[in-house]
Design a protein around this motif. Structure first.
Motif, PDB file in Angstrom:
ATOM      1  N   ARG A   9       0.864  -1.256  -0.058  1.00 22.45           N
ATOM      2  CA  ARG A   9      -0.125  -0.009   0.108  1.00 22.45           C
ATOM      3  C   ARG A   9       1.042   1.281  -0.051  1.00 22.45           C
ATOM      4  NH1 ARG A   9      -3.347  -1.859   5.202  1.00 22.45           N
ATOM      5  NH2 ARG A   9      -1.429  -2.204   5.826  1.00 22.45           N
ATOM      6  N   PHE A 259     -11.823  -1.524   4.765  1.00 23.96           N
ATOM      7  CA  PHE A 259     -11.103  -0.892   3.650  1.00 23.96           C
ATOM      8  C   PHE A 259      -9.671  -0.776   3.807  1.00 23.96           C
ATOM      9  CE2 PHE A 259     -11.534   2.839   6.049  1.00 23.96           C
ATOM     10  CZ  PHE A 259     -12.944   2.684   6.792  1.00 23.96           C
ATOM     11  N   CYS A 263      -5.585   1.016   2.478  1.00 26.46           N
ATOM     12  CA  CYS A 263      -5.507   2.179   3.462  1.00 26.46           C
ATOM     13  C   CYS A 263      -3.810   2.720   3.339  1.00 26.46           C
ATOM     14  CB  CYS A 263      -5.464   1.429   4.969  1.00 26.46           C
ATOM     15  SG  CYS A 263      -5.237   3.114   5.819  1.00 26.46           S
ATOM     16  N   ARG A 265      -2.887   5.759   4.403  1.00 29.58           N
ATOM     17  CA  ARG A 265      -2.852   6.893   5.433  1.00 29.58           C
ATOM     18  C   ARG A 265      -2.008   6.771   6.328  1.00 29.58           C
ATOM     19  NH1 ARG A 265      -7.627   5.663   3.524  1.00 29.58           N
ATOM     20  NH2 ARG A 265      -7.985   4.091   5.055  1.00 29.58           N
ATOM     21  N   ARG A 267      -0.604   8.842  10.134  1.00 28.01           N
ATOM     22  CA  ARG A 267      -1.267   9.820  10.995  1.00 28.01           C
ATOM     23  C   ARG A 267      -0.103  10.542  11.978  1.00 28.01           C
ATOM     24  NH1 ARG A 267      -5.459   6.403  10.249  1.00 28.01           N
ATOM     25  NH2 ARG A 267      -7.364   7.299   9.861  1.00 28.01           N
ATOM     26  N   CYS A 277      -1.915   3.064  12.050  1.00 27.46           N
ATOM     27  CA  CYS A 277      -3.335   2.764  11.967  1.00 27.46           C
ATOM     28  C   CYS A 277      -4.219   3.486  13.071  1.00 27.46           C
ATOM     29  CB  CYS A 277      -3.329   1.347  12.294  1.00 27.46           C
ATOM     30  SG  CYS A 277      -5.078   0.604  12.284  1.00 27.46           S
ATOM     31  N   PHE A 279      -6.128   2.426  14.957  1.00 29.90           N
ATOM     32  CA  PHE A 279      -6.294   1.712  16.004  1.00 29.90           C
ATOM     33  C   PHE A 279      -5.021   1.102  16.552  1.00 29.90           C
ATOM     34  CE2 PHE A 279     -10.863   1.359  15.357  1.00 29.90           C
ATOM     35  CZ  PHE A 279     -10.965   1.407  14.232  1.00 29.90           C
ATOM     36  N   ASP A 312      -0.642  -3.097   9.277  1.00 33.86           N
ATOM     37  CA  ASP A 312      -1.697  -2.941   9.827  1.00 33.86           C
ATOM     38  C   ASP A 312      -3.067  -3.243   8.973  1.00 33.86           C
ATOM     39  OD1 ASP A 312      -1.074  -1.126  12.517  1.00 33.86           O
ATOM     40  OD2 ASP A 312       0.196  -0.494  10.899  1.00 33.86           O
ATOM     41  N   ARG A 313      -3.752  -3.781   9.462  1.00 32.83           N
ATOM     42  CA  ARG A 313      -5.181  -4.006   9.204  1.00 32.83           C
ATOM     43  C   ARG A 313      -6.589  -4.461  10.057  1.00 32.83           C
ATOM     44  NH1 ARG A 313      -6.292  -9.301   7.220  1.00 32.83           N
ATOM     45  NH2 ARG A 313      -4.822 -10.656   8.075  1.00 32.83           N
ATOM     46  N   SER A 315      -9.179  -3.271  11.260  1.00 34.54           N
ATOM     47  CA  SER A 315     -10.658  -3.503  10.839  1.00 34.54           C
ATOM     48  C   SER A 315     -10.995  -4.714  10.270  1.00 34.54           C
ATOM     49  CB  SER A 315     -11.131  -2.411   9.937  1.00 34.54           C
ATOM     50  OG  SER A 315     -11.163  -1.181  10.667  1.00 34.54           O
TER      51      SER A 315
END
Ligand code: SF4
Length: 334
Positions: A9, A259, A263, A265, A267, A277, A279, A312-313, A315
């Motif tokens: 990604r 989704f 991803c 993104r 932060r 992530c 989370f 990270d994933r 969700s």
């Protein structure tokens, strides 16, 4: 150049939290009883300065970031925030600077933000029902306060505003069709966001989530909808249009239809940590490098390592076991 993570990604979007403070106490983010008077937020000396944020934004742009979203807490409570918008908008490669706000301070700030180069605004409003809105924002604002903010944004030249609405079963779900029709008439795009288990404070339970397909059924009882294609890679929203052509709305489905696959993104928190992530359990510090005279190359190395190792994933994994240790959303920005 573009950085890719462990799932290939690309790093394309940067969300910058400019403060952990907020003038609301939304139950799904900063429940009032957890933030008593005198709660100690990040000290101003520990906050990244506008110059430090701008330097990092230049570095991220060099690494492939073209879109920046300013968040918080509530970004408009950070004094002179429009100056940061101006500094960021002078970075050549940054194509878009957006902001997510609760709208309360827009009457004072909308024109200044626009003049300094802010391109897009997302304004949060969870219901038009006064009692429910007050219940959800901890009693810190009325519906009219946010509507005045939206009007100020319109006067300042912002169009097709995005209206962010967190959907909670048994709280505001019976007021959402009215909200959708209200903004349909005004040419703004409502985004219904499934209630998420962000952080550790909002008492999230799966039963509190109204799944998007249920909400779509509710709306379609009044007006039929048609799905729209995604506009770009990594788009988080499922877009629909009203079948009669009178506008668009969207759904953010982190629980019912994650989704993570697209991803793109990262932060950056107000105190200079990066989170891979929403989370995340922990972040990676960049402020120590900024304040110890590190070169851009050294900072690039730490960002590159962090992103390339990213797997990270959350969700997608949520159903196999909720994470109990998570950084609070108000701390890293939504
Ligand atoms: S859960 Fe994490 S990896 Fe998945 S979409 Fe959200 S921020 Fe991205």
């Amino acid at each position: 150049m573009t950085l890719y993570d462990a799932f290939n990604r690309p790093l394309e979007n940067l969300r910058i939290s400019v403060t952990d403070r907020c003038n609301f106490r939304c139950s799904y983010c900063m429940p009032a009883h957890k933030f008593p008077q005198g709660y100690r937020f990040i000290a101003s000396a520990d906050l990244l300065t506008f110059a430090e944020i701008t330097r990092l934004a230049r570095i991220f742009n060099h690494l492939g970031v073209h879109k920046i979203r300013l968040t918080g807490g509530e970004p408009l409570v950070r004094p002179h925030i429009e100056q940061l918008v101006g500094m960021l908008s002078r970075i050549d490669g940054i194509r878009e600077i957006a902001m997510t706000t609760n709208g309360y301070l827009l009457p004072q700030k909308a024109k200044l933000l626009r003049e300094q180069g802010l391109t897009r605004l997302n304004i949060s409003l969870d219901s038009l029902d006064e009692a429910i809105f007050r219940q959800m924002n901890g009693g810190h604002a009325e519906v009219s306060d946010v509507l005045k903010g939206i009007e100020a944004a319109e006067r300042a030249g912002f169009s097709s505003l995005k209206i962010n609405t967190v959907v909670q079963r048994g709280v505001n779900d019976h007021t959402l069709v009215d909200l959708a029709l209200y903004f349909r008439e005004r040419g703004h795009i409502i985004r219904f966001i499934e209630f998420m288990d962000t952080g550790t404070l909002n008492g999230w339970k799966y039963d509190h989530v109204l799944l998007t397909d249920e909400l779509i059924q509710q709306i379609e009882c009044v007006i039929p909808l048609e799905p729209l294609p995604a506009q770009h890679y990594g788009e988080v929203v499922r877009r629909y249009r009203y079948a009669d052509g009178t506008g668009e709305l969207g759904f953010i489905t982190s629980v019912s239809n994650p989704f993570c696959g697209g991803c793109n993104r990262l932060r950056l928190s107000a105190e200079g940590k990066i989170y891979t992530c929403l989370f995340a359990r922990k972040g990676v510090d960049l402020r120590d490098l900024l304040r110890s005279g590190a070169s851009d190359d050294t900072i690039i190395e730490r960002i590159t390592q962090t992103w390339q190792q990213r797997a990270d994933r959350y969700s997608e994994e949520r159903s196999s076991g909720q994470r109990t240790e998570k950084v609070e959303m108000y701390h890293m920005g939504g």
